[in-house]
Design a protein around this motif. Structure first.
Motif, mmCIF file in Angstrom:
data_model
loop_
_atom_site.group_PDB
_atom_site.id
_atom_site.type_symbol
_atom_site.label_atom_id
_atom_site.label_comp_id
_atom_site.label_asym_id
_atom_site.label_seq_id
_atom_site.Cartn_x
_atom_site.Cartn_y
_atom_site.Cartn_z
ATOM 1 N N GLU A 180 -1.979 -2.808 -9.340
ATOM 2 C CA GLU A 180 -1.848 -3.492 -7.872
ATOM 3 C C GLU A 180 -2.222 -4.091 -8.183
ATOM 4 O OE1 GLU A 180 -0.493 -0.650 -4.991
ATOM 5 O OE2 GLU A 180 -1.238 -2.761 -3.565
ATOM 6 N N VAL A 181 -4.018 -4.188 -7.787
ATOM 7 C CA VAL A 181 -4.888 -5.373 -7.039
ATOM 8 C C VAL A 181 -5.355 -6.544 -7.798
ATOM 9 C CG1 VAL A 181 -7.208 -5.776 -7.087
ATOM 10 C CG2 VAL A 181 -6.835 -3.365 -6.269
ATOM 11 N N CYS A 210 -4.955 -12.488 -3.280
ATOM 12 C CA CYS A 210 -6.057 -11.317 -2.840
ATOM 13 C C CYS A 210 -5.789 -10.190 -2.725
ATOM 14 C CB CYS A 210 -6.146 -12.506 -1.474
ATOM 15 S SG CYS A 210 -4.115 -11.552 -0.669
ATOM 16 N N GLY A 211 -6.376 -9.303 -2.129
ATOM 17 C CA GLY A 211 -6.331 -7.892 -2.038
ATOM 18 C C GLY A 211 -5.014 -7.885 -1.282
ATOM 19 N N PRO A 212 -4.506 -6.488 -1.559
ATOM 20 C CA PRO A 212 -3.069 -5.959 -0.763
ATOM 21 C C PRO A 212 -2.826 -6.116 0.410
ATOM 22 C CG PRO A 212 -4.140 -3.576 -1.778
ATOM 23 C CD PRO A 212 -4.600 -5.120 -2.489
ATOM 24 N N VAL A 213 -4.782 -5.479 1.532
ATOM 25 C CA VAL A 213 -4.513 -5.987 2.801
ATOM 26 C C VAL A 213 -5.214 -7.142 3.428
ATOM 27 C CG1 VAL A 213 -6.208 -4.816 4.573
ATOM 28 C CG2 VAL A 213 -5.440 -3.304 2.964
ATOM 29 N N LEU A 232 -6.513 3.037 -1.433
ATOM 30 C CA LEU A 232 -8.160 3.362 -2.758
ATOM 31 C C LEU A 232 -8.691 2.659 -3.329
ATOM 32 C CD1 LEU A 232 -5.837 5.933 -4.826
ATOM 33 C CD2 LEU A 232 -6.858 6.257 -2.751
ATOM 34 N N HIS A 233 -8.490 1.254 -3.609
ATOM 35 C CA HIS A 233 -8.800 -0.001 -3.937
ATOM 36 C C HIS A 233 -8.527 -0.823 -2.478
ATOM 37 C CE1 HIS A 233 -9.282 2.579 -7.988
ATOM 38 N NE2 HIS A 233 -8.022 2.165 -7.584
ATOM 39 N N LEU A 234 -9.395 -1.057 -1.651
ATOM 40 C CA LEU A 234 -9.454 -2.013 -0.881
ATOM 41 C C LEU A 234 -10.929 -2.393 -0.474
ATOM 42 C CD1 LEU A 234 -8.028 -0.334 2.568
ATOM 43 C CD2 LEU A 234 -6.553 -1.323 0.254
#
Ligand SMILES: [Zn+2]
Length: 364
Positions: A180-181, A210-213, A232-234
């Motif tokens: 996803e990232v 960019c990242g999800p958040v 998990l991946h932030l």
């Protein structure tokens, strides 16, 4: 409703006081399962095996194939059995996400289901179809979105706008896998291939880079009603952003372990004041749906963590996030539907959180 809490000698003269002994049991607030998909209760074959699919897109491909092969099946009784098991585990409230307009099972005795219809679609056509579904059910129904990698920006924003207007929770999957990232950062990787293979990539998706958040922040979607599931991946800045926006975080450690996608950066989350709640996710990604097991896995993954914090995640944190303050605590004004857990040992918290065996739960 709980009227008062205190030692026996203080309460025994209370009006209409009646003594009920719970010897050998720990009294606790009931649990909250803040992320589940009862609709996938017929997909236990996905987790009834040793090795999980190689990556998230492969797992989703398998899941879609299994669901298609079961399209004629009525899974109501399986969903009801899962819900009954949640009740037996002492769960008072379950946040249930599904693709249909109705929950696969709606309530079981003391266990209530808050149901959300999940919308998704990256292409222009899928976005229009999903917006139409929302418009056709403008009767206060709960809608939410699947994830930033599966849902167009326009759809993410439209669903959030409506949820904010109705003061509803907005739960979505965030930062569940490195695939996803990669997809959000570059527009490539296994998710891009997955979308192309399924013929749903029309090129209209503007790769966020960019990242999800960080992406959700850019779209204006982060606030106290947004519940980011998995996380998990932030990176550090994204964890900080979640705390500053007072967004909710829901951890699904059992599902993450089965899929082998990683562990939540829990120490970093707690350091910035986030108060995660817990969810089991579904039988399609978690072989056993039990919040007791979720607590156990978290304690195992994060051995330094105070077990009291983990217990709060399964009770009070969830109650705060879903704005049901009568749940999650044993205090005056709290719900009198709480639980008692059979106990032996020297430390109740260690027993509740770290002991792996199945708990004997009684509703009080
Ligand atoms: Zn999920």
């Amino acid at each position: 409703m709980i009227v008062a809490v205190g030692p026996y000698r203080h309460l025994r003269h209370g009006k209409h006081a009646r003594l009920v002994e719970h010897e050998g049991r720990i009294l606790l607030p009931a649990l909250l399962n803040c992320h589940c998909h009862l609709e996938l209760s017929g997909c236990a074959a996905m987790t009834d095996r040793e090795v999980a699919p190689a990556h998230m897109p492969a797992w989703i491909t398998e899941l879609l194939a299994l669901r298609a092969s079961r399209s004629g099946e009525d899974d109501t009784s399986l969903a009801c059995a899962v819900l009954a098991r949640q009740h037996a585990d002492g769960v008072a409230l379950l946040v249930d996400i599904g693709n249909g307009l109705r929950p696969a099972a709606s309530c079981h005795d003391m266990t209530r289901v808050d149901y959300y219809t999940e919308l998704l679609g990256l292409s222009r056509q899928a976005t229009l179809l999903a917006l139409q579904v929302m418009q056709d059910h403008d009767d206060g129904h709960n809608f939410t979105c699947h994830a930033p990698y599966s849902t167009s920006a326009a759809l993410l924003q439209a669903v959030k706008e409506r949820a904010a207007l109705l003061r509803r929770l907005y739960p979505l999957h965030v930062g569940e896998s490195l695939d996803e990232v990669e997809f959000l950062a570059t527009g490539h990787g296994p998710f891009r291939s997955f979308l192309e293979e399924r013929g749903v990539w029309d090129g209209s998706f503007a790769v966020p880079g960019c990242g999800p958040v960080a992406y959700l922040e850019r779209l204006g979607l982060l606030d106290e009603l947004t519940l980011c599931v998995h996380c998990l991946h932030l990176d550090e800045a994204e964890i900080d952003l979640l705390a500053r926006r007072r967004a909710g975080v829901c951890l699904c450690a059992g599902s993450n372990r089965f899929l082998g996608v990683g562990r939540a950066p829990l120490a970093e989350m707690l350091a910035v004041g986030l108060k995660p709640c817990l969810g089991t996710d579904s039988l399609a990604s978690n072989p056993r749906l039990s919040l007791w097991r979720e607590m156990n896995i978290l304690a195992d993954d994060h051995p330094q963590l105070d077990p009291a914090l983990i217990l709060a995640m399964a009770t009070w944190n969830g109650a705060e996030i879903v704005a049901r303050s009568e749940l999650g605590r044993l205090a005056p004004g709290g719900s009198a539907h709480f639980i008692a857990v059979a106990y032996e040992g020297s430390s109740p918290l260690e027993f509740l959180v770290r002991e792996p065996h199945v708990k004997d739960v009684y509703w009080v």
